[in-house]
Design a protein around this motif. Structure first.
Motif, PDB file in Angstrom:
ATOM      1  N   ILE A   9      -0.059  10.448   1.683  1.00 28.97           N
ATOM      2  CA  ILE A   9      -1.130  10.466   2.683  1.00 28.97           C
ATOM      3  C   ILE A   9      -1.871   9.141   2.659  1.00 28.97           C
ATOM      4  O   ILE A   9      -2.119   8.525   3.702  1.00 28.97           O
ATOM      5  CB  ILE A   9      -2.109  11.625   2.421  1.00 28.97           C
ATOM      6  CG1 ILE A   9      -1.406  12.973   2.557  1.00 28.97           C
ATOM      7  CG2 ILE A   9      -3.294  11.556   3.398  1.00 28.97           C
ATOM      8  CD1 ILE A   9      -2.266  14.163   2.155  1.00 28.97           C
ATOM      9  N   VAL A  10      -2.225   8.689   1.463  1.00 32.19           N
ATOM     10  CA  VAL A  10      -2.929   7.418   1.293  1.00 32.19           C
ATOM     11  C   VAL A  10      -2.019   6.472   0.517  1.00 32.19           C
ATOM     12  O   VAL A  10      -1.481   6.854  -0.525  1.00 32.19           O
ATOM     13  CB  VAL A  10      -4.264   7.613   0.551  1.00 32.19           C
ATOM     14  CG1 VAL A  10      -4.984   6.277   0.381  1.00 32.19           C
ATOM     15  CG2 VAL A  10      -5.154   8.599   1.307  1.00 32.19           C
ATOM     16  N   PHE A  11      -1.833   5.265   1.027  1.00 29.18           N
ATOM     17  CA  PHE A  11      -0.925   4.327   0.382  1.00 29.18           C
ATOM     18  C   PHE A  11      -1.542   2.922   0.336  1.00 29.18           C
ATOM     19  O   PHE A  11      -2.389   2.579   1.154  1.00 29.18           O
ATOM     20  CB  PHE A  11       0.427   4.294   1.099  1.00 29.18           C
ATOM     21  CG  PHE A  11       0.341   3.988   2.579  1.00 29.18           C
ATOM     22  CD1 PHE A  11       0.465   2.698   3.053  1.00 29.18           C
ATOM     23  CD2 PHE A  11       0.138   5.013   3.505  1.00 29.18           C
ATOM     24  CE1 PHE A  11       0.387   2.417   4.412  1.00 29.18           C
ATOM     25  CE2 PHE A  11       0.055   4.750   4.874  1.00 29.18           C
ATOM     26  CZ  PHE A  11       0.189   3.444   5.321  1.00 29.18           C
ATOM     27  N   GLY A  12      -1.090   2.151  -0.626  1.00 21.87           N
ATOM     28  CA  GLY A  12      -1.606   0.797  -0.777  1.00 21.87           C
ATOM     29  C   GLY A  12      -2.697   0.711  -1.829  1.00 21.87           C
ATOM     30  O   GLY A  12      -2.758   1.556  -2.724  1.00 21.87           O
ATOM     31  N   PRO A  13      -3.558  -0.305  -1.721  1.00 21.38           N
ATOM     32  CA  PRO A  13      -3.657  -1.236  -0.579  1.00 21.38           C
ATOM     33  C   PRO A  13      -2.475  -2.201  -0.497  1.00 21.38           C
ATOM     34  O   PRO A  13      -1.881  -2.564  -1.506  1.00 21.38           O
ATOM     35  CB  PRO A  13      -4.966  -1.985  -0.860  1.00 21.38           C
ATOM     36  CG  PRO A  13      -5.170  -1.873  -2.329  1.00 21.38           C
ATOM     37  CD  PRO A  13      -4.584  -0.575  -2.738  1.00 21.38           C
ATOM     38  N   ILE A  14      -2.163  -2.576   0.737  1.00 22.50           N
ATOM     39  CA  ILE A  14      -1.123  -3.546   1.012  1.00 22.50           C
ATOM     40  C   ILE A  14      -1.744  -4.702   1.792  1.00 22.50           C
ATOM     41  O   ILE A  14      -2.835  -4.569   2.353  1.00 22.50           O
ATOM     42  CB  ILE A  14       0.033  -2.928   1.829  1.00 22.50           C
ATOM     43  CG1 ILE A  14      -0.495  -2.413   3.182  1.00 22.50           C
ATOM     44  CG2 ILE A  14       0.712  -1.814   1.047  1.00 22.50           C
ATOM     45  CD1 ILE A  14       0.592  -1.872   4.099  1.00 22.50           C
ATOM     46  N   HIS A  15      -1.041  -5.830   1.804  1.00 22.30           N
ATOM     47  CA  HIS A  15      -1.542  -6.962   2.593  1.00 22.30           C
ATOM     48  C   HIS A  15      -1.063  -6.819   4.025  1.00 22.30           C
ATOM     49  O   HIS A  15       0.141  -6.771   4.291  1.00 22.30           O
ATOM     50  CB  HIS A  15      -1.076  -8.294   2.027  1.00 22.30           C
ATOM     51  CG  HIS A  15      -1.496  -9.461   2.871  1.00 22.30           C
ATOM     52  ND1 HIS A  15      -2.816  -9.887   2.938  1.00 22.30           N
ATOM     53  CD2 HIS A  15      -0.792 -10.255   3.723  1.00 22.30           C
ATOM     54  CE1 HIS A  15      -2.896 -10.904   3.777  1.00 22.30           C
ATOM     55  NE2 HIS A  15      -1.688 -11.144   4.265  1.00 22.30           N
ATOM     56  N   SER A  16      -1.992  -6.714   4.950  1.00 21.16           N
ATOM     57  CA  SER A  16      -1.682  -6.640   6.369  1.00 21.16           C
ATOM     58  C   SER A  16      -1.790  -8.022   6.990  1.00 21.16           C
ATOM     59  O   SER A  16      -2.754  -8.750   6.731  1.00 21.16           O
ATOM     60  CB  SER A  16      -2.665  -5.685   7.065  1.00 21.16           C
ATOM     61  OG  SER A  16      -2.617  -5.828   8.465  1.00 21.16           O
ATOM     62  N   ARG A  17      -0.798  -8.373   7.815  1.00 22.80           N
ATOM     63  CA  ARG A  17      -0.824  -9.683   8.478  1.00 22.80           C
ATOM     64  C   ARG A  17      -2.064  -9.850   9.344  1.00 22.80           C
ATOM     65  O   ARG A  17      -2.551 -10.956   9.538  1.00 22.80           O
ATOM     66  CB  ARG A  17       0.418  -9.854   9.363  1.00 22.80           C
ATOM     67  CG  ARG A  17       1.727  -9.975   8.627  1.00 22.80           C
ATOM     68  CD  ARG A  17       2.865 -10.245   9.595  1.00 22.80           C
ATOM     69  NE  ARG A  17       3.110  -9.127  10.490  1.00 22.80           N
ATOM     70  CZ  ARG A  17       3.856  -9.191  11.601  1.00 22.80           C
ATOM     71  NH1 ARG A  17       4.389 -10.339  11.966  1.00 22.80           N
ATOM     72  NH2 ARG A  17       4.050  -8.129  12.355  1.00 22.80           N
ATOM     73  N   ARG A  18      -2.573  -8.740   9.857  1.00 27.26           N
ATOM     74  CA  ARG A  18      -3.670  -8.823  10.816  1.00 27.26           C
ATOM     75  C   ARG A  18      -5.021  -8.376  10.267  1.00 27.26           C
ATOM     76  O   ARG A  18      -6.058  -8.766  10.791  1.00 27.26           O
ATOM     77  CB  ARG A  18      -3.331  -7.974  12.050  1.00 27.26           C
ATOM     78  CG  ARG A  18      -2.184  -8.522  12.868  1.00 27.26           C
ATOM     79  CD  ARG A  18      -1.765  -7.533  13.943  1.00 27.26           C
ATOM     80  NE  ARG A  18      -1.012  -6.412  13.384  1.00 27.26           N
ATOM     81  CZ  ARG A  18      -0.758  -5.289  14.043  1.00 27.26           C
ATOM     82  NH1 ARG A  18      -1.245  -5.115  15.259  1.00 27.26           N
ATOM     83  NH2 ARG A  18      -0.040  -4.334  13.496  1.00 27.26           N
ATOM     84  N   LEU A  19      -5.006  -7.557   9.197  1.00 29.97           N
ATOM     85  CA  LEU A  19      -6.250  -6.914   8.766  1.00 29.97           C
ATOM     86  C   LEU A  19      -6.687  -7.260   7.347  1.00 29.97           C
ATOM     87  O   LEU A  19      -7.787  -6.915   6.944  1.00 29.97           O
ATOM     88  CB  LEU A  19      -6.101  -5.389   8.894  1.00 29.97           C
ATOM     89  CG  LEU A  19      -5.829  -4.876  10.312  1.00 29.97           C
ATOM     90  CD1 LEU A  19      -5.451  -3.400  10.276  1.00 29.97           C
ATOM     91  CD2 LEU A  19      -7.038  -5.095  11.204  1.00 29.97           C
TER      92      LEU A  19
END
Length: 259
Positions: A9-19
């Protein structure tokens, strides 16, 4: 075909190209895809290939998972920029989407007040009052429009509803009174024997007119980053994205480019 499905349900945190540093929230099944678009570039694959009988997570499940993860991140002194609703399909399809957003706002305010809340949506369902009012509550309501021409949208995004129209989307976007972010995927290639290029002068001119009319607070433009279910697609160059972005900036609107 290789696809990416989020099994939590909840994943990451990941690096988003935009956010930036993004903690993801998936309101759809963990082993399949549920969406009202069937985009030929979707990293989750085609809807047909992602069919599942797994239930959607409940509102209570989402709240508990997010509460646990945010407490964990605080204990580990990990910062996040944004809590992002994305995952295995269209988040606004969840029947308790509005309540889940209210829960998320409460948890964010208590545990990570500096983090933004974002929703990545295909915008098909913003005609529903509940969805519209809920999206107005979040920091970043990121609405999709991949072309100003319905024939291109039907080729690239394959919306499920025959009634989907660009004209209606424009009117719905205008109701946000500038408090939304427009996102557009630029690509080239072919699908079902038909050529695709939403970066042509004709496409860009019409797309810019919609931006001028609807006046979003920001425009996100990006291109393919991962494997796509349609194999006959190619990325658009960063140079071309920047060229398009420059035209948006001329309208006085912020641009976020992810090549």
């Amino acid at each position: 075909m290789s696809t990416i499905l989020f099994d939590q349900i909840v994943f990451g945190p990941i690096h988003s190209r935009r956010l930036g540093s993004s903690l993801g929230v998936n309101l759809l099944p963990f082993d399949g895809k549920v969406c009202s678009f069937d985009c030929i570039y979707c990293e989750c694959g085609y809807n047909e290939d992602g069919r599942t009988k797994t239930s959607l997570p409940t509102r209570e499940d989402v709240k508990a998972a997010l509460d646990h993860k945010l407490h964990q991140l605080r204990e580990e002194n990990i910062s996040i920029d944004v809590i992002t609703f994305a995952g295995n399909g269209e988040p606004t399809l969840h029947p308790h989407f509005s309540g889940i957003i209210d829960d998320t706002i409460d948890l964010r305010n208590k545990l990570y007040p500096e983090a933004k809340i974002s929703v990545l949506t295909n915008a098909m369902h913003i005609n529903k009052v509940g969805i519209f009012e809920t999206l107005k509550k979040v920091d970043n309501n990121i609405l999709k429009l991949d072309s100003a021409f319905i024939e291109t949208v039907r080729l690239i995004d394959q919306p499920a509803a025959p009634s989907y129209s660009i004209e209606r989307q424009i009117e719905l976007f205008k109701k946000f009174e500038g408090n939304f972010i427009l996102q557009t995927m630029f690509l080239k290639g072919s699908h079902n024997g038909k050529s695709i290029d939403n970066t042509s002068p004709r496409e860009i001119e019409a797309w810019l007119k919609i931006i001028e009319i609807t006046k979003p607070k920001e425009v996100m433009i990006y291109t393919i980053d991962r494997e796509t279910p349609e194999k006959n697609l190619e990325k658009v160059s960063v140079e071309k994205l920047r060229e398009i972005g420059t035209e948006v900036q001329k309208l006085g609107i912020k641009v976020n480019i992810a090549g």
